[in-house]
Each structure stands twice: as structure tokens, then as C-alpha cells.
Scaffold this motif. Structure first.
Motif, PDB file in Angstrom:
ATOM      1  N   LEU A 249     -12.537  -4.564 -35.651  1.00  0.00           N
ATOM      2  CA  LEU A 249     -12.325  -4.416 -34.217  1.00  0.00           C
ATOM      3  C   LEU A 249     -13.329  -3.435 -33.605  1.00  0.00           C
ATOM      4  O   LEU A 249     -13.493  -2.320 -34.095  1.00  0.00           O
ATOM      5  CB  LEU A 249     -10.894  -3.949 -33.937  1.00  0.00           C
ATOM      6  CG  LEU A 249     -10.459  -3.961 -32.476  1.00  0.00           C
ATOM      7  CD1 LEU A 249     -10.530  -5.375 -31.917  1.00  0.00           C
ATOM      8  CD2 LEU A 249      -9.044  -3.412 -32.341  1.00  0.00           C
ATOM      9  N   GLY A 250     -14.041  -3.879 -32.564  1.00  0.00           N
ATOM     10  CA  GLY A 250     -14.990  -3.022 -31.859  1.00  0.00           C
ATOM     11  C   GLY A 250     -16.352  -2.893 -32.528  1.00  0.00           C
ATOM     12  O   GLY A 250     -17.237  -2.231 -32.005  1.00  0.00           O
ATOM     13  N   ALA A 251     -16.544  -3.542 -33.680  1.00  0.00           N
ATOM     14  CA  ALA A 251     -17.818  -3.416 -34.405  1.00  0.00           C
ATOM     15  C   ALA A 251     -18.877  -4.326 -33.778  1.00  0.00           C
ATOM     16  O   ALA A 251     -18.568  -5.236 -33.001  1.00  0.00           O
ATOM     17  CB  ALA A 251     -17.618  -3.773 -35.869  1.00  0.00           C
ATOM     18  N   ASN A 252     -20.115  -4.047 -34.112  1.00  0.00           N
ATOM     19  CA  ASN A 252     -21.202  -4.910 -33.664  1.00  0.00           C
ATOM     20  C   ASN A 252     -22.263  -5.037 -34.749  1.00  0.00           C
ATOM     21  O   ASN A 252     -22.343  -4.221 -35.668  1.00  0.00           O
ATOM     22  CB  ASN A 252     -21.806  -4.416 -32.345  1.00  0.00           C
ATOM     23  CG  ASN A 252     -22.598  -3.146 -32.516  1.00  0.00           C
ATOM     24  OD1 ASN A 252     -22.123  -2.191 -33.100  1.00  0.00           O
ATOM     25  ND2 ASN A 252     -23.807  -3.146 -31.999  1.00  0.00           N
ATOM     26  N   VAL A 253     -23.042  -6.097 -34.625  1.00  0.00           N
ATOM     27  CA  VAL A 253     -24.144  -6.362 -35.545  1.00  0.00           C
ATOM     28  C   VAL A 253     -25.434  -6.066 -34.803  1.00  0.00           C
ATOM     29  O   VAL A 253     -25.593  -6.455 -33.647  1.00  0.00           O
ATOM     30  CB  VAL A 253     -24.126  -7.833 -36.027  1.00  0.00           C
ATOM     31  CG1 VAL A 253     -25.367  -8.153 -36.838  1.00  0.00           C
ATOM     32  CG2 VAL A 253     -22.872  -8.126 -36.826  1.00  0.00           C
ATOM     33  N   GLU A 254     -26.324  -5.361 -35.469  1.00  0.00           N
ATOM     34  CA  GLU A 254     -27.666  -5.100 -34.936  1.00  0.00           C
ATOM     35  C   GLU A 254     -28.661  -5.709 -35.902  1.00  0.00           C
ATOM     36  O   GLU A 254     -28.599  -5.440 -37.106  1.00  0.00           O
ATOM     37  CB  GLU A 254     -27.920  -3.593 -34.839  1.00  0.00           C
ATOM     38  CG  GLU A 254     -26.953  -2.859 -33.936  1.00  0.00           C
ATOM     39  CD  GLU A 254     -27.056  -1.344 -34.100  1.00  0.00           C
ATOM     40  OE1 GLU A 254     -27.791  -0.863 -35.002  1.00  0.00           O
ATOM     41  OE2 GLU A 254     -26.381  -0.643 -33.338  1.00  0.00           O
ATOM     42  N   ALA A 255     -29.547  -6.528 -35.387  1.00  0.00           N
ATOM     43  CA  ALA A 255     -30.549  -7.168 -36.235  1.00  0.00           C
ATOM     44  C   ALA A 255     -31.936  -6.882 -35.684  1.00  0.00           C
ATOM     45  O   ALA A 255     -32.117  -6.748 -34.476  1.00  0.00           O
ATOM     46  CB  ALA A 255     -30.300  -8.671 -36.290  1.00  0.00           C
ATOM     47  N   SER A 256     -32.897  -6.797 -36.579  1.00  0.00           N
ATOM     48  CA  SER A 256     -34.276  -6.588 -36.140  1.00  0.00           C
ATOM     49  C   SER A 256     -35.241  -7.265 -37.104  1.00  0.00           C
ATOM     50  O   SER A 256     -34.930  -7.476 -38.276  1.00  0.00           O
ATOM     51  CB  SER A 256     -34.595  -5.096 -36.025  1.00  0.00           C
ATOM     52  OG  SER A 256     -34.485  -4.465 -37.275  1.00  0.00           O
ATOM     53  N   LEU A 257     -36.405  -7.612 -36.568  1.00  0.00           N
ATOM     54  CA  LEU A 257     -37.476  -8.218 -37.344  1.00  0.00           C
ATOM     55  C   LEU A 257     -38.635  -7.247 -37.444  1.00  0.00           C
ATOM     56  O   LEU A 257     -39.014  -6.625 -36.457  1.00  0.00           O
ATOM     57  CB  LEU A 257     -37.979  -9.499 -36.674  1.00  0.00           C
ATOM     58  CG  LEU A 257     -37.012 -10.651 -36.511  1.00  0.00           C
ATOM     59  CD1 LEU A 257     -37.681 -11.773 -35.726  1.00  0.00           C
ATOM     60  CD2 LEU A 257     -36.537 -11.151 -37.846  1.00  0.00           C
ATOM     61  N   ILE A 258     -39.198  -7.149 -38.608  1.00  0.00           N
ATOM     62  CA  ILE A 258     -40.418  -6.376 -38.825  1.00  0.00           C
ATOM     63  C   ILE A 258     -41.430  -7.377 -39.372  1.00  0.00           C
ATOM     64  O   ILE A 258     -41.247  -7.927 -40.459  1.00  0.00           O
ATOM     65  CB  ILE A 258     -40.192  -5.222 -39.826  1.00  0.00           C
ATOM     66  CG1 ILE A 258     -39.069  -4.306 -39.329  1.00  0.00           C
ATOM     67  CG2 ILE A 258     -41.491  -4.457 -40.061  1.00  0.00           C
ATOM     68  CD1 ILE A 258     -38.516  -3.385 -40.395  1.00  0.00           C
ATOM     69  N   VAL A 259     -42.474  -7.635 -38.610  1.00  0.00           N
ATOM     70  CA  VAL A 259     -43.446  -8.648 -38.989  1.00  0.00           C
ATOM     71  C   VAL A 259     -44.574  -8.000 -39.774  1.00  0.00           C
ATOM     72  O   VAL A 259     -45.199  -7.049 -39.324  1.00  0.00           O
ATOM     73  CB  VAL A 259     -43.998  -9.373 -37.747  1.00  0.00           C
ATOM     74  CG1 VAL A 259     -45.007 -10.428 -38.141  1.00  0.00           C
ATOM     75  CG2 VAL A 259     -42.857  -9.989 -36.950  1.00  0.00           C
ATOM     76  N   GLU A 260     -44.795  -8.533 -40.974  1.00  0.00           N
ATOM     77  CA  GLU A 260     -45.905  -8.099 -41.820  1.00  0.00           C
ATOM     78  C   GLU A 260     -46.882  -9.264 -41.956  1.00  0.00           C
ATOM     79  O   GLU A 260     -46.655 -10.329 -41.385  1.00  0.00           O
ATOM     80  CB  GLU A 260     -45.370  -7.632 -43.171  1.00  0.00           C
ATOM     81  CG  GLU A 260     -44.458  -6.415 -43.051  1.00  0.00           C
ATOM     82  CD  GLU A 260     -43.887  -5.945 -44.378  1.00  0.00           C
ATOM     83  OE1 GLU A 260     -44.051  -6.665 -45.388  1.00  0.00           O
ATOM     84  OE2 GLU A 260     -43.280  -4.870 -44.393  1.00  0.00           O
ATOM     85  N   THR A 261     -47.928  -9.088 -42.711  1.00  0.00           N
ATOM     86  CA  THR A 261     -48.975 -10.106 -42.795  1.00  0.00           C
ATOM     87  C   THR A 261     -48.454 -11.468 -43.260  1.00  0.00           C
ATOM     88  O   THR A 261     -48.686 -12.480 -42.622  1.00  0.00           O
ATOM     89  CB  THR A 261     -50.104  -9.639 -43.737  1.00  0.00           C
ATOM     90  OG1 THR A 261     -50.568  -8.374 -43.276  1.00  0.00           O
ATOM     91  CG2 THR A 261     -51.248 -10.625 -43.732  1.00  0.00           C
ATOM     92  N   HIS A 262     -47.748 -11.517 -44.379  1.00  0.00           N
ATOM     93  CA  HIS A 262     -47.316 -12.797 -44.934  1.00  0.00           C
ATOM     94  C   HIS A 262     -45.804 -12.919 -45.044  1.00  0.00           C
ATOM     95  O   HIS A 262     -45.307 -13.807 -45.748  1.00  0.00           O
ATOM     96  CB  HIS A 262     -47.937 -13.020 -46.314  1.00  0.00           C
ATOM     97  CG  HIS A 262     -49.429 -13.071 -46.268  1.00  0.00           C
ATOM     98  ND1 HIS A 262     -50.118 -14.125 -45.711  1.00  0.00           N
ATOM     99  CD2 HIS A 262     -50.372 -12.198 -46.673  1.00  0.00           C
ATOM    100  CE1 HIS A 262     -51.412 -13.907 -45.798  1.00  0.00           C
ATOM    101  NE2 HIS A 262     -51.593 -12.736 -46.372  1.00  0.00           N
ATOM    102  N   ARG A 263     -45.093 -12.010 -44.409  1.00  0.00           N
ATOM    103  CA  ARG A 263     -43.640 -12.092 -44.467  1.00  0.00           C
ATOM    104  C   ARG A 263     -43.012 -11.438 -43.249  1.00  0.00           C
ATOM    105  O   ARG A 263     -43.653 -10.664 -42.541  1.00  0.00           O
ATOM    106  CB  ARG A 263     -43.099 -11.467 -45.752  1.00  0.00           C
ATOM    107  CG  ARG A 263     -43.297  -9.974 -45.852  1.00  0.00           C
ATOM    108  CD  ARG A 263     -42.789  -9.443 -47.166  1.00  0.00           C
ATOM    109  NE  ARG A 263     -42.869  -7.992 -47.186  1.00  0.00           N
ATOM    110  CZ  ARG A 263     -42.297  -7.229 -48.077  1.00  0.00           C
ATOM    111  NH1 ARG A 263     -41.611  -7.773 -49.060  1.00  0.00           N
ATOM    112  NH2 ARG A 263     -42.409  -5.927 -48.027  1.00  0.00           N
ATOM    113  N   ILE A 264     -41.764 -11.789 -43.035  1.00  0.00           N
ATOM    114  CA  ILE A 264     -40.974 -11.202 -41.950  1.00  0.00           C
ATOM    115  C   ILE A 264     -39.790 -10.507 -42.604  1.00  0.00           C
ATOM    116  O   ILE A 264     -39.045 -11.132 -43.362  1.00  0.00           O
ATOM    117  CB  ILE A 264     -40.463 -12.296 -40.984  1.00  0.00           C
ATOM    118  CG1 ILE A 264     -41.639 -13.065 -40.385  1.00  0.00           C
ATOM    119  CG2 ILE A 264     -39.585 -11.683 -39.905  1.00  0.00           C
ATOM    120  CD1 ILE A 264     -41.227 -14.318 -39.639  1.00  0.00           C
ATOM    121  N   ILE A 265     -39.642  -9.225 -42.333  1.00  0.00           N
ATOM    122  CA  ILE A 265     -38.507  -8.469 -42.859  1.00  0.00           C
ATOM    123  C   ILE A 265     -37.385  -8.550 -41.827  1.00  0.00           C
ATOM    124  O   ILE A 265     -37.586  -8.245 -40.659  1.00  0.00           O
ATOM    125  CB  ILE A 265     -38.878  -6.986 -43.110  1.00  0.00           C
ATOM    126  CG1 ILE A 265     -40.080  -6.873 -44.048  1.00  0.00           C
ATOM    127  CG2 ILE A 265     -37.668  -6.214 -43.626  1.00  0.00           C
ATOM    128  CD1 ILE A 265     -39.839  -7.377 -45.445  1.00  0.00           C
TER     129      ILE A 265
END
Length: 172
Positions: free
Chosen positions: A111-127
Motif C-alpha cells: 500500500l502506497g508503494a511505487n516503482v521507479e525505473a531508469s535506463l542507463i545507455v552504454e555503447t552496446h547495452r542498456i542498463i
């Protein structure tokens, strides 16, 4: 010839701007070839009239022998094109299609929680980094994965909480 080569790339419509001087002869010439006006002909006086026609109709206007003499019989358009075009950088593709680098949303549980997502773009991959947090900001879970672009594979790097901790006991 241009239309015939375009058809090798799967193009299905030819568009052009008929730059008529007001006599209507050029517009009529294109109409006779099978083009149709994209806007109202009655309002067209002089200038450029947008017109279009199906690719197959236009490509048949050139003798088939011309295309055979210009383009090798075994020519495969798309592999040839992509072998000569510099691959776009992942960052450019994500930006072009409008994918944000950070986003968040509320979840029903806990209850009341949230999800935070982010992308970190590197040369040959996405974190991809994802946090599940309480409304007070306490971290309940954390996941980190790497999408390897060339391999079309997502590898989970960590699932737990930050600093190598286990998932919070309230969400196990």
C-alpha cells in the motif's frame, strides 16, 4: 527507373510535385500516366500540385531491359543498404521513438508503494534499474539488468536491494 529501383526496397507509392506553369499540360500529362492529385484540382492554378501513383504503375513506364542493365539480377536491396549505413546509436534510437530515461508509477501492493525505473545507455547495452519503494522512500526491492543490443538478450545482474542486500522482509 527511380520507381523501379524504389520497388526493390518495397516502396509502394510514388509522390511528386507537379510544378505546372498554369497551362495544366504537365498536370494532365501526369494524370494520363496514372497519377492522381492529392488535393483539389479545381483550386489549383499554378505552382506545385502534390500527386501520387502506385509504384507498380510507374515502374512499368520504363522498359524492363533498362532496369536489368542497371541493377544486377541477384541484387538484394535491404541487405545492401544496411551493409552501407552506419548503425544508429542506441541513445539516438531511444530518443527518436520517445522513450524516457526515467519513469515511475504507483503499485497496489504494498500500500502506497511505487516503482521507479531508469535506463542507463552504454555503447552496446542498456542498463535497466528498477526500485520498489515505500511512500516514505524506503527501498523494498531493487533489480538491475542489462539488455545487450547485439544479442537481443536481457541479463539479470542483481535482484534484491542495493548494496547486495536481500529483498526487504515485508515483500518476500
Amino acid at each position: 527507373i527511380l520507381a523501379a529501383v524504389g520497388s526493390l526496397f518495397g516502396v509502394s507509392i510514388v509522390e511528386l510535385g507537379a510544378e505546372d506553369n498554369g497551362s495544366g499540360k504537365l498536370v494532365q500529362f501526369y494524370l494520363d500516366l496514372g497519377f492522381t492529385a492529392k488535393s483539389n484540382l479545381e483550386r489549383f492554378i499554378a505552382g506545385e500540385l502534390p500527386m501520387r501513383a502506385p509504384m507498380g504503375l510507374v515502374s512499368r513506364l520504363a522498359p524492363a531491359q533498362w532496369l536489368q542493365d542497371i541493377v544486377p539480377q541477384d541484387f538484394d536491396a535491404w541487405p545492401w543498404f544496411w551493409s552501407r549505413v552506419e548503425r544508429p546509436k542506441v541513445e539516438e534510437v531511444l530518443s527518436y521513438i520517445g522513450i524516457p530515461h526515467k519513469w515511475s508509477w504507483k503499485v497496489q501492493w504494498p500500500l502506497g508503494a511505487n516503482v521507479e525505473a531508469s535506463l542507463i545507455v552504454e555503447t552496446h547495452r542498456i542498463i535497466l534499474v528498477v526500485h520498489l519503494r515505500t511512500r516514505d522512500g524506503e527501498e523494498l526491492a531493487y533489480a538491475r539488468g542489462a539488455y545487450r543490443v547485439g544479442q537481443s538478450m536481457l541479463r539479470v545482474l542483481w535482484f534484491g536491494r542495493s548494496d547486495s542486500q536481500a529483498v526487504h522482509s515485508s515483500v518476500r
